[in-house]
Enzyme design. Sequence first.
Site, mmCIF file in Angstrom:
data_model
loop_
_atom_site.group_PDB
_atom_site.id
_atom_site.type_symbol
_atom_site.label_atom_id
_atom_site.label_comp_id
_atom_site.label_asym_id
_atom_site.label_seq_id
_atom_site.Cartn_x
_atom_site.Cartn_y
_atom_site.Cartn_z
ATOM 1 N N SER A 163 0.001 8.260 33.775
ATOM 2 C CA SER A 163 -0.155 8.886 35.087
ATOM 3 C C SER A 163 -0.201 10.389 34.943
ATOM 4 C CB SER A 163 1.004 8.497 36.008
ATOM 5 O OG SER A 163 1.056 9.392 37.096
ATOM 6 N N ARG A 192 -5.191 -1.319 45.993
ATOM 7 C CA ARG A 192 -6.655 -1.400 45.888
ATOM 8 C C ARG A 192 -7.140 -2.717 45.282
ATOM 9 N NH1 ARG A 192 -8.016 4.958 44.428
ATOM 10 N NH2 ARG A 192 -7.995 5.650 46.611
ATOM 11 N N LYS A 248 -1.839 2.867 44.743
ATOM 12 C CA LYS A 248 -2.674 3.971 45.220
ATOM 13 C C LYS A 248 -2.551 4.100 46.740
ATOM 14 C CE LYS A 248 -4.039 5.091 41.160
ATOM 15 N NZ LYS A 248 -3.528 6.318 40.568
ATOM 16 N N ARG A 273 -4.821 21.756 41.400
ATOM 17 C CA ARG A 273 -4.125 22.484 40.325
ATOM 18 C C ARG A 273 -4.420 23.976 40.385
ATOM 19 N NH1 ARG A 273 -4.582 17.270 39.244
ATOM 20 N NH2 ARG A 273 -3.312 16.252 37.646
ATOM 21 N N LYS A 333 -11.394 17.168 43.097
ATOM 22 C CA LYS A 333 -10.153 17.212 43.880
ATOM 23 C C LYS A 333 -8.963 17.572 42.990
ATOM 24 C CE LYS A 333 -8.732 13.304 46.105
ATOM 25 N NZ LYS A 333 -7.325 12.994 45.751
ATOM 26 N N SER A 334 -8.849 16.911 41.843
ATOM 27 C CA SER A 334 -7.701 17.153 40.955
ATOM 28 C C SER A 334 -7.666 18.607 40.493
ATOM 29 C CB SER A 334 -7.795 16.249 39.722
ATOM 30 O OG SER A 334 -7.681 14.905 40.089
ATOM 31 N N GLY A 381 -1.110 12.039 47.247
ATOM 32 C CA GLY A 381 -0.146 11.739 46.184
ATOM 33 C C GLY A 381 -0.063 12.891 45.191
ATOM 34 N N ARG A 415 -11.643 5.815 49.182
ATOM 35 C CA ARG A 415 -12.505 5.187 48.173
ATOM 36 C C ARG A 415 -12.890 3.753 48.558
ATOM 37 N NH1 ARG A 415 -12.484 9.518 45.002
ATOM 38 N NH2 ARG A 415 -10.481 10.413 44.374
ATOM 39 N N ASP A 436 -9.751 5.661 39.491
ATOM 40 C CA ASP A 436 -10.143 5.858 40.890
ATOM 41 C C ASP A 436 -11.507 5.237 41.207
ATOM 42 O OD1 ASP A 436 -7.787 7.174 41.374
ATOM 43 O OD2 ASP A 436 -8.635 9.183 41.200
HETATM 44 C C1 S3P Z 1 -4.573 12.257 39.993
HETATM 45 C C2 S3P Z 1 -4.083 11.304 39.148
HETATM 46 C C3 S3P Z 1 -4.292 9.856 39.321
HETATM 47 C C4 S3P Z 1 -5.421 9.578 40.315
HETATM 48 C C5 S3P Z 1 -5.325 10.436 41.536
HETATM 49 C C6 S3P Z 1 -5.392 11.909 41.162
HETATM 50 C C7 S3P Z 1 -4.300 13.676 39.697
HETATM 51 O O1 S3P Z 1 -3.104 9.267 39.816
HETATM 52 O O2 S3P Z 1 -5.445 8.214 40.669
HETATM 53 O O3 S3P Z 1 -6.398 10.148 42.424
HETATM 54 O O4 S3P Z 1 -4.972 14.563 40.258
HETATM 55 O O5 S3P Z 1 -3.417 13.944 38.878
HETATM 56 P P1 S3P Z 1 -1.906 8.795 38.827
HETATM 57 O O6 S3P Z 1 -1.350 9.976 38.169
HETATM 58 O O7 S3P Z 1 -0.904 8.143 39.733
HETATM 59 O O8 S3P Z 1 -2.531 7.822 37.879
#
Ligand code: S3P
Length: 428
Positions: free
Chosen positions: A163, A342, A338, A24, A19-20, A91, A386, A311
């Site tokens: 973060s 959680r 989150k 990007r 996903k991350s 987020g 999750r 996560d």
């Molecule tokens: C993410 C960063 C993390 C993670 C989120 C995805 C990202 O959050 O918990 O599921 O893709 O950069 P934080 O940056 O708030 O730690």
Amino acid sequence: MKSLMNSKFNGTLKVPGDKSITHRALMFGALAAGTTRIHYPLPSEDTHRTLECMRALGAEVEQKQGEWVVTSPGAAQLHAPAKTLYTGNSGTTTRLLTGLIAGLGLTAEMEGDESIAKRPMDRIQRPLAEMGADISLKDEKYPPIIIRPARLSPISYTMPMASAQVKSAILLAALYTEGTTVIHEPSPSRNHTEIMLEQFGADISAEDGVIRLKGGNALSASDVTVPGDISSAAFPIVLAVLKPGSSITVENVSLNSTRSGILDVLEMMGADVRIEQTSSEGEAIGTVHASHTPNLKGFDISGDIIPRLIDEIPIIALLAAYSTEACTVRDADELRYKETDRIRAVIDELSKFGISFTEYEDGFTVHPGQVSIEENTPVKGYNDHRIIMMLIISSIISDTPIEIDDVSAIDISYPGFMEDLEKLRKEA
Ligand code: S3P
């Protein structure tokens, strides 16, 4: 779910894309003039929110089976969105996009769902304002976010928390400034932004918790191949470790060391898990074999490992419930911010299965004992993907159906989750 009771789970699986990395690739593809091909992206609720936002800024995104093609006129030609950007439950979309739009000097308004409306955005607003960005928040903390054009300058910023979303928002905003932005991280958080920015031609370096980005280089379109998401793989892996008679292989999964903390925890517990790394160029990728293991040992985790498994903590809590010893997670206060709190959700729901916890502001201890679920126990998923997947795995391990209020949020990160479990059951 009933068909998954009294079963073993065996066979080979490829989980959906990371996903991350998918978020990007869409954003950097939109910033780079030309065509960026994203191979095996994650087609999920969250990544679709980013995709739609990139279209609203002026990039074209074509969705084919197993490939998304981003065609962009380049950062300088992107434009302010015609209406409020909707970021749903994501987020990552909300925070990274705020940095991206502020960096482009555009006007935009952004809002998401009920959960996003409660998530803190002052953590990105503060460093971006230091760069000169004009960003307003509701009650100075929450979405809707209003971004107005401003000229940004580089900063040197020490992050108060580990973060990747905050780090990435600053890096995106720094791309078009004159000079070098320096970020100090308290602990290593996921580094997909750094890896991909380098691939797209940015002048970036990262060493010993210090990231330096020199602004001014236009990004070059580049193809991205997205590996399987370790955060999704964690669910079938834990299922295999906890369910007698099970043994599974997950292929082509991300083994990026900033993400693979759960594999370290499984090793601490003495779980029968073998890892083969198949590629280490850019993002590390490999295969994970996991088999049922009785008599799991306890663990005590805190500090630098926490961002590497942040996560996965809900599913790690379930793993801990089956350990023969106490298991403790500390320094995880970020979990309270989150999709839902959680720590609260894990303790409130797993306590219904007789699992005993001590709660701390920044984590919990799970005490050894018998897990016993009463048939059709009503539990809450908090619309948190999750938490819901963790509850489904706990029900399967106990061979006891439970009643989850709403499971639709699974599609946020793992469309096809139930089908994948069904596939592993059939192969048993
Ligand atoms: C993410 C960063 C993390 C993670 C989120 C995805 C990202 O959050 O918990 O599921 O893709 O950069 P934080 O940056 O708030 O730690």
